[in-house]
Enzyme design. Structure first.
Site, mmCIF file in Angstrom:
data_model
loop_
_atom_site.group_PDB
_atom_site.id
_atom_site.type_symbol
_atom_site.label_atom_id
_atom_site.label_comp_id
_atom_site.label_asym_id
_atom_site.label_seq_id
_atom_site.Cartn_x
_atom_site.Cartn_y
_atom_site.Cartn_z
ATOM 1 N N HIS A 49 -2.916 4.981 -12.292
ATOM 2 C CA HIS A 49 -4.133 4.189 -12.414
ATOM 3 C C HIS A 49 -3.918 3.104 -13.452
ATOM 4 O O HIS A 49 -3.211 3.332 -14.435
ATOM 5 C CB HIS A 49 -5.313 5.085 -12.836
ATOM 6 C CG HIS A 49 -6.651 4.467 -12.623
ATOM 7 N ND1 HIS A 49 -7.237 3.627 -13.544
ATOM 8 C CD2 HIS A 49 -7.510 4.555 -11.578
ATOM 9 C CE1 HIS A 49 -8.404 3.235 -13.078
ATOM 10 N NE2 HIS A 49 -8.587 3.762 -11.889
ATOM 11 N N HIS A 108 -7.750 -1.164 -3.327
ATOM 12 C CA HIS A 108 -8.959 -0.759 -4.051
ATOM 13 C C HIS A 108 -9.623 0.410 -3.312
ATOM 14 O O HIS A 108 -9.430 1.565 -3.681
ATOM 15 C CB HIS A 108 -9.878 -1.982 -4.172
ATOM 16 C CG HIS A 108 -11.092 -1.800 -5.024
ATOM 17 N ND1 HIS A 108 -11.337 -0.682 -5.767
ATOM 18 C CD2 HIS A 108 -12.152 -2.630 -5.248
ATOM 19 C CE1 HIS A 108 -12.479 -0.814 -6.418
ATOM 20 N NE2 HIS A 108 -13.002 -1.986 -6.113
ATOM 21 N N ASP A 159 -8.672 9.274 -5.838
ATOM 22 C CA ASP A 159 -8.411 9.216 -4.400
ATOM 23 C C ASP A 159 -7.518 10.338 -3.901
ATOM 24 O O ASP A 159 -7.375 10.524 -2.691
ATOM 25 C CB ASP A 159 -7.761 7.871 -4.042
ATOM 26 C CG ASP A 159 -8.721 6.734 -4.291
ATOM 27 O OD1 ASP A 159 -9.852 6.832 -3.828
ATOM 28 O OD2 ASP A 159 -8.332 5.759 -4.963
HETATM 29 C C1 LIG Z 1 -2.954 2.374 -9.228
HETATM 30 C C2 LIG Z 1 -1.730 1.516 -9.470
HETATM 31 C C3 LIG Z 1 -1.845 0.273 -8.579
HETATM 32 C C4 LIG Z 1 -1.670 1.089 -10.934
HETATM 33 O O1 LIG Z 1 -0.646 0.194 -11.070
HETATM 34 P P1 LIG Z 1 -0.210 -0.490 -12.454
HETATM 35 O O2 LIG Z 1 -1.074 -0.090 -13.558
HETATM 36 O O3 LIG Z 1 -0.074 -1.946 -12.173
HETATM 37 O O4 LIG Z 1 1.199 0.198 -12.744
HETATM 38 P P2 LIG Z 1 2.613 -0.343 -12.295
HETATM 39 O O5 LIG Z 1 2.591 -0.744 -10.854
HETATM 40 O O6 LIG Z 1 3.029 -1.369 -13.304
HETATM 41 O O7 LIG Z 1 3.531 0.966 -12.448
HETATM 42 C C5 LIG Z 1 4.135 1.393 -13.689
HETATM 43 C C6 LIG Z 1 5.357 2.234 -13.363
HETATM 44 O O8 LIG Z 1 4.941 3.447 -12.705
HETATM 45 C C7 LIG Z 1 5.462 3.498 -11.367
HETATM 46 N N1 LIG Z 1 4.366 3.938 -10.515
HETATM 47 C C8 LIG Z 1 3.041 3.595 -10.622
HETATM 48 N N2 LIG Z 1 2.325 4.266 -9.707
HETATM 49 C C9 LIG Z 1 3.192 5.035 -9.022
HETATM 50 C C10 LIG Z 1 3.035 5.944 -7.959
HETATM 51 N N3 LIG Z 1 1.832 6.185 -7.435
HETATM 52 N N4 LIG Z 1 4.136 6.567 -7.470
HETATM 53 C C11 LIG Z 1 5.356 6.327 -8.006
HETATM 54 N N5 LIG Z 1 5.556 5.481 -9.028
HETATM 55 C C12 LIG Z 1 4.498 4.833 -9.519
HETATM 56 C C13 LIG Z 1 5.883 2.081 -11.041
HETATM 57 O O9 LIG Z 1 6.923 2.075 -10.074
HETATM 58 C C14 LIG Z 1 6.324 1.585 -12.391
HETATM 59 O O10 LIG Z 1 7.612 2.131 -12.647
HETATM 60 P P3 LIG Z 1 8.715 1.238 -13.442
HETATM 61 O O11 LIG Z 1 8.147 1.063 -14.825
HETATM 62 O O12 LIG Z 1 9.967 2.056 -13.396
HETATM 63 O O13 LIG Z 1 8.834 -0.052 -12.692
HETATM 64 C C15 LIG Z 1 -0.434 2.303 -9.131
HETATM 65 O O14 LIG Z 1 -0.322 3.449 -9.955
HETATM 66 C C16 LIG Z 1 -0.361 2.699 -7.657
HETATM 67 O O15 LIG Z 1 0.106 1.902 -6.838
HETATM 68 N N6 LIG Z 1 -0.801 3.956 -7.297
HETATM 69 C C17 LIG Z 1 -0.795 4.395 -5.930
HETATM 70 C C18 LIG Z 1 -2.011 3.834 -5.191
HETATM 71 C C19 LIG Z 1 -3.308 4.471 -5.629
HETATM 72 O O16 LIG Z 1 -3.418 5.681 -5.737
HETATM 73 N N7 LIG Z 1 -4.323 3.611 -5.866
HETATM 74 C C20 LIG Z 1 -5.667 4.081 -6.221
HETATM 75 C C21 LIG Z 1 -6.024 3.701 -7.600
HETATM 76 S S1 LIG Z 1 -7.587 4.390 -8.035
#
Ligand SMILES: CC(C)(COP(=O)(O)OP(=O)(O)OC[C@H]1O[C@@H](n2cnc3c(N)ncnc32)[C@H](O)[C@@H]1OP(=O)(O)O)[C@@H](O)C(=O)NCCC(=O)NCCS
Length: 423
Positions: free
Chosen positions: A302, A263, A358
């Site tokens: 996101h 978060h 971020d």
């Molecule tokens: C923010 C976040 C947790 C959202 O996750 P989510 O909505 O649950 O999405 P998922 O984890 O289901 O990801 C969906 C797909 O995109 C990919 N993906 C998501 N974020 C990614 C990233 N930052 N880099 C590479 N691949 C990513 C996943 O591997 C998944 O691929 P697949 O369908 O082949 O398995 C995720 O995008 C992330 O971990 N981002 C990096 C951390 C970050 O910047 N967090 C701050 C948020 S404000």
């Protein structure tokens, strides 16, 4: 034309019509039609946990509004304290209301000497400032025991004011302690962001004059982080607030949720990632390794935004202004190259992964001299107003105590066996 869906209960053959209201289906309607059937939705992926009129977010279109006002307009033309007023009271203040509000916040910035001397100075010398902040906010409830009476409107308003005003003081105190510097008292002649910078950086000079560009940049970052509807920490706030805990305890719980790297810690992860990439020529290989499943591109993607996070656009412009004053963060070129490659790569575009808030905020904080440990603290200062707006809203709505159901997957009933007979 009222919307509804019709479903058939195959156990009984009964057909049920369920109304759709404002894009949602009331769980009360379901529970009457299907008693004993629970929705299984860990992570609240498909569940609206409340009604709220504070922030509006459209992740498909990349829209964020506070009380109806687009975040772009607020970031360009407003101030953090004005936005705080808007979030808390629903309307932008008149000139008189703003003056009174600014005066009140400014005159509640001091913390009780015992919070600093007995409490904060009791931490281990290398305590993480976010751990100190979470604990100090909870400790404030013991200094203001009247906060327990959440039915007293005058007391309620006073606690809201205290929390917003004291957060920067506690945050700066936590930083000063962790680097062995003496505490700096608030300066009531400075505005909110400049006062925080003074408490952070003042050394031997009689008065700390923050660079106005940096103070404004911080104020804009505070505006962008002030609220974001039902994120993890705001949900924590609402759950704790629903038990009618005092606001210090509820805000402390929210801050604890923000402490987690999923978060409030993502901007720190971005900096660590950029350091790991190290140079421009390593960028293509790094992106390839992410695509092969080795980690994630931090600051990308996101849960709700499936297009460019509107806050990321504003932060990128703010970064340019900050770098003109403090010099360019050497990691910026790597960030720009990563963004350029990712935005034109099918892996990221097909998954609708765009820079989030971020991706650039950590670069600004780092260029302004904040240590990585302070990043979640810098998030908690402005988000306090969002948490408190939700706290006020949930009390006004007189919501039920949060108490979800679970799907039990453990053992069936079995009889107790004395210790010597267990094998
Ligand atoms: C923010 C976040 C947790 C959202 O996750 P989510 O909505 O649950 O999405 P998922 O984890 O289901 O990801 C969906 C797909 O995109 C990919 N993906 C998501 N974020 C990614 C990233 N930052 N880099 C590479 N691949 C990513 C996943 O591997 C998944 O691929 P697949 O369908 O082949 O398995 C995720 O995008 C992330 O971990 N981002 C990096 C951390 C970050 O910047 N967090 C701050 C948020 S404000």
């Amino acid at each position: 034309m009222p919307e509804s869906i019709t479903i058939t209960d195959n156990r009984t053959g009964q057909t049920l019509e369920i109304p759709i209201d404002n894009g949602g289906i009331s769980a009360t309607a379901w529970s009457k039609l299907l008693p004993g059937v629970w929705f299984y939705d860990p992570g609240f992926m498909f569940t609206a946990s409340c009604e709220s009129s504070i922030s509006y977010l459209d992740g498909e279109a990349g829209i964020l509004r506070y009380r109806g006002y687009p975040i772009e307009q607020l970031a360009e033309r407003s101030t953090y304290l004005e936005v705080a007023y808007l979030l808390l009271f629903g309307e932008l203040p008149t000139a008189d209301q703003y003056d009174a509000w600014q005066h009140d916040v400014t005159h509640h910035t001091f913390i009780h000497e015992n919070v600093r001397k007995r409490f904060l100075e009791g931490f281990h010398y290398d305590a993480h400032p976010m751990g100190m902040l979470v604990s100090a906010v909870a400790a404030l409830s013991t200094f203001y025991p009247e906060a327990k009476d959440i039915t007293d409107a005058a007391s309620w308003n006073k606690q809201v004011l205290r929390l917003i005003a004291k957060m920067p003081t506690l945050a700066a105190a936590a930083h000063r302690f962790s680097v062995g510097m003496p505490f700096v008292y608030p300066d009531n002649s400075l505005d909110f962001a400049a006062n925080f910078l003074s408490m952070m950086w003042k050394t031997a000079e009689p008065r700390f004059e923050a660079d106005p560009v940096l103070a404004r940049a911080l104020d804009v970052l505070f505006i962008l982080h002030a609220d974001h509807e039902q994120n993890c920490s705001t949900t924590a706030l609402r759950v704790v607030g629903s038990s009618h805990a005092d606001p210090y305890s509820a805000v402390s719980a929210a801050a604890a949720a923000l402490y987690g790297p999923r978060h409030g810690g993502a901007n720190e992860a971005v900096i660590r990632m950029l350091v790991e990439v190290g140079s421009l020529e390593n960028v293509p290989a790094f992106v390839e390794s992410v695509k092969e499943g080795n980690g994630r591109l931090q600051g990308f993607g996101h849960r709700v935004y499936k297009s460019y996070d509107p806050r990321a656009k504003i932060i990128k412009e703010t970064a340019d202004r900050v770098f003109e004053v403090v010099g360019k963060n050497p990691l910026l070129d790597i960030a720009l190259a990563l963004e350029e490659i990712a935005l034109s790569d099918e892996y990221f575009t097909s998954r609708r992964l765009y820079p989030n808030v971020d991706f650039y905020s950590g670069l600004i904080y780092q260029a302004m001299g904040f240590p990585l440990e302070m990043f979640p603290v810098l998030f908690a200062i402005p988000r306090t107003v969002g948490w408190l707006a939700h706290w006020q809203e949930l009390l006004a709505q007189d919501v039920k105590i949060s108490r979800p159901r679970q799907l039990y997957i453990g053992a069936d009933q079995r009889d107790y066996v004395t210790i010597g007979q267990r094998g």
